[in-house]
Motif scaffolding. Sequence first.
Motif: not given
Length: 196
Positions: A15-19, A25-26, A44-45, A75-76
């Motif tokens: 549930g983290i922010k997808h930028t 995303p990775s 790995m998503v 988290i980056m």
Amino acid sequence: MKGGILEVLLVNAEGIKHTNIFGTPSYYVIAQCGNQEHRSKNSMVKGEKAWWNEKFIFEFPMSDWKLLTHIKFRIMDTELLTDGGFVGETVYYLGGIITDQSNDKELIEVKPAPYNVLLEDDTYKGQIVIGFKFIVNREVRTQSEGGEFVGQEINNNAPRQSICRCVLNLWKMSWFRFLFRCTTKMNYETNRPKQN
């Protein structure tokens, strides 16, 4: 020299922010404790979760552990045109683990559990699952004894990124925006109704 070893198990995040604008995303995580830091591999998503299943080890003499208050996880997001975008962070306070070692326990373990991820705007979004194991009364190497630290030393005086790298990233971003605007304008011109 007698000291303590902190093993950190980085499991996953959800549930983290997808930028990212494009693509899958990775993510990677930078774990920092005192003057040592580790960088995880890229995640790995699978579905809505980013998976690492990676272990980090921090070694300090007991005199240093008593001065450490927390461990920070940043988290980056790996991005196409830059070195990485900040997603969020979690801070775990070590007081409970370190004070428990005074009870003659040689091993304190905190099973993997979810912790909230704090965003730049001081709101929470998503969780990261982390476990800890603190082992005391072990021989640890210090820099003065000629041993190497397990974690990477942080030099606070060193620049994070070279100026050339910053300019290159800015240049890439400028070209991307320019091409995006040109494409948008061309699409607008071709789809615009003709005036008589």
